[in-house]
Design a protein around this motif. Sequence first.
Motif, PDB file in Angstrom:
ATOM      1  N   UNK A  95       6.496  28.688  26.056  1.00 12.41           N
ATOM      2  CA  UNK A  95       7.241  27.574  26.654  1.00 12.41           C
ATOM      3  C   UNK A  95       8.278  27.568  27.847  1.00 12.41           C
ATOM      4  N   UNK A  96       8.223  26.500  28.354  1.00 12.86           N
ATOM      5  CA  UNK A  96       8.625  26.372  29.865  1.00 12.86           C
ATOM      6  C   UNK A  96       9.974  25.692  29.215  1.00 12.86           C
ATOM      7  N   UNK A  97      11.354  25.853  30.145  1.00  6.66           N
ATOM      8  CA  UNK A  97      12.881  25.812  31.071  1.00  6.66           C
ATOM      9  C   UNK A  97      13.450  24.967  31.473  1.00  6.66           C
ATOM     10  N   UNK A  98      12.992  23.726  32.188  1.00 10.08           N
ATOM     11  CA  UNK A  98      14.010  24.413  33.288  1.00 10.08           C
ATOM     12  C   UNK A  98      15.263  24.743  33.561  1.00 10.08           C
ATOM     13  N   UNK A  99      15.300  25.162  34.857  1.00 16.98           N
ATOM     14  CA  UNK A  99      16.910  25.788  35.583  1.00 16.98           C
ATOM     15  C   UNK A  99      18.108  24.514  34.742  1.00 16.98           C
ATOM     16  N   UNK A 100      17.851  23.403  34.954  1.00 19.34           N
ATOM     17  CA  UNK A 100      18.289  22.598  34.556  1.00 19.34           C
ATOM     18  C   UNK A 100      18.090  22.192  32.668  1.00 19.34           C
ATOM     19  N   UNK A 101      18.898  23.412  31.775  1.00 16.12           N
ATOM     20  CA  UNK A 101      18.558  23.377  30.707  1.00 16.12           C
ATOM     21  C   UNK A 101      18.851  22.530  29.541  1.00 16.12           C
ATOM     22  N   UNK A 102      19.168  21.196  29.908  1.00 12.56           N
ATOM     23  CA  UNK A 102      19.932  20.375  29.538  1.00 12.56           C
ATOM     24  C   UNK A 102      18.520  19.335  29.516  1.00 12.56           C
ATOM     25  N   UNK A 103      17.437  19.849  30.819  1.00 13.35           N
ATOM     26  CA  UNK A 103      16.883  18.359  31.098  1.00 13.35           C
ATOM     27  C   UNK A 103      16.067  17.615  30.029  1.00 13.35           C
ATOM     28  N   UNK A 104      15.640  18.545  28.832  1.00 14.62           N
ATOM     29  CA  UNK A 104      14.636  18.078  27.653  1.00 14.62           C
ATOM     30  C   UNK A 104      15.180  18.132  26.695  1.00 14.62           C
ATOM     31  N   UNK A 161      20.430  32.774  32.582  1.00 16.56           N
ATOM     32  CA  UNK A 161      19.442  34.097  33.330  1.00 16.56           C
ATOM     33  C   UNK A 161      18.721  32.915  34.522  1.00 16.56           C
ATOM     34  N   UNK A 162      18.513  31.550  34.665  1.00 14.42           N
ATOM     35  CA  UNK A 162      18.063  31.338  35.595  1.00 14.42           C
ATOM     36  C   UNK A 162      18.925  32.040  36.678  1.00 14.42           C
ATOM     37  N   UNK A 163      20.122  31.233  36.699  1.00 20.23           N
ATOM     38  CA  UNK A 163      20.813  30.911  37.757  1.00 20.23           C
ATOM     39  C   UNK A 163      20.606  32.147  38.844  1.00 20.23           C
ATOM     40  N   UNK A 164      21.256  33.492  37.266  1.00 20.40           N
ATOM     41  CA  UNK A 164      20.978  34.635  38.202  1.00 20.40           C
ATOM     42  C   UNK A 164      19.570  35.102  38.715  1.00 20.40           C
ATOM     43  N   UNK A 165      18.810  34.872  38.422  1.00 20.77           N
ATOM     44  CA  UNK A 165      17.332  34.850  38.650  1.00 20.77           C
ATOM     45  C   UNK A 165      16.987  34.112  39.920  1.00 20.77           C
ATOM     46  N   UNK A 166      17.868  32.693  40.180  1.00 19.77           N
ATOM     47  CA  UNK A 166      17.803  31.922  41.553  1.00 19.77           C
ATOM     48  C   UNK A 166      19.015  32.662  42.492  1.00 19.77           C
ATOM     49  N   UNK A 167      20.419  32.816  42.112  1.00 15.48           N
ATOM     50  CA  UNK A 167      20.593  33.102  43.221  1.00 15.48           C
ATOM     51  C   UNK A 167      20.566  34.367  43.419  1.00 15.48           C
ATOM     52  N   UNK A 168      20.360  35.496  42.835  1.00 15.45           N
ATOM     53  CA  UNK A 168      20.674  37.108  42.173  1.00 15.45           C
ATOM     54  C   UNK A 168      19.149  37.683  42.896  1.00 15.45           C
TER      55      UNK A 168
END
Length: 370
Positions: free
Chosen positions: A131-140, A156-163
């Motif tokens: 199950x895949x969720x774009x970093x913009x979780x409201x995309x779908x 979680x997405x933001x942490x992975x991206x920025x940290x």
Amino acid sequence: MNFVDFHNQHDLVPETPRYIPAPKTRAVLEYADLPIIDLASAGTLEGRIALAAQARDAMTDHGFFCVINHGYKPAQTERIFDIADVPFSRVDDAEKQVYAGTVNETGSYQGYKLRQFWHINNGVRDQIEHYNINRDVNKRAHPPALRPFLPEIAEFARHNHEEVLHPILKLLALGLELPEDALVNLHRYSAVGETSVRFMKYYGRPKEEELKAKNVWLKGHTDIGTLTILYSQPVAALQILAKDGSWKWVKHIENALVINAGDALEFLSGGFYRATIHRVVQPPADQQSYTRLGVFYFAMADDSVTLAPLLESPVLQRVGVTKVFDGVAPPTMEEWRKGRTVAYGQSALTPAGKGVEEEVISGVVVKHYN
């Protein structure tokens, strides 16, 4: 509100059953000797320069390394695995069909990739759900069972991206003797793209299918994007193709991350950083009764980025470029991810030597390994 604040306010955190991971295998396996990068040292320029040398050597020698002190405590990692199991254990098969991704039409994995979508070998299809969720979780839209957890998944997405992603990209840029932000600027959190959180669950297969597929669950391949961030879990199944041609197992390290380079990073670095070939095989006998749950952050450059070598790198000017697009215009990230996503596990492959098959995507030869 950051993830830690959200997690500490227990009255706001939706409940879900604990996911109990498998015990570690007792099998004697030949493990890859992967370097370990300690991000605790990345807070100073001196620390980053030292880590950059480690990361550069890891990516040129292996294409893989492990990361510790990545900013997530064990309890937070346990919580994300609890959430990762929700789309599989709390959504029935009929509802999964409703939220299935339209891979062939859109070249995007957003939503479910259902079982038996990919051909593995000798007529055997995969037993993998993700199950895949774009970093913009409201995309779908998402299944109702998962919706209460979207704020945590977004953090979680933001942490992975920025940290995690951005600090590692800085190290890899320094390894190319480029400005620290040279690769970060190609991976903007707010940009259009397919960088995603992926929850992935592997299920066992009947013995006759294991024999036909030679115990391979996901054939040897390279990833599409720049970096893949995998949260280490105990079921032994991931292997990497070593330089000597042998397959080595990736060992589980508690609360560590496994990082590997993908095609896009290999293209951008002119082959200096190599996209590593890896596969997933049947686990050892003492773990075969367990499902294998994976948590990933698949990072890709912004869709508009052209995946041409960064020739301004003094390193590439000295050592040369080995990954080129002979007579073909370099693809954009969007073109590459769509082309590979649509073709993977679907297109007919051409034999190209023992255990190797090929296909051509955007004028580039892509190899698969059985």
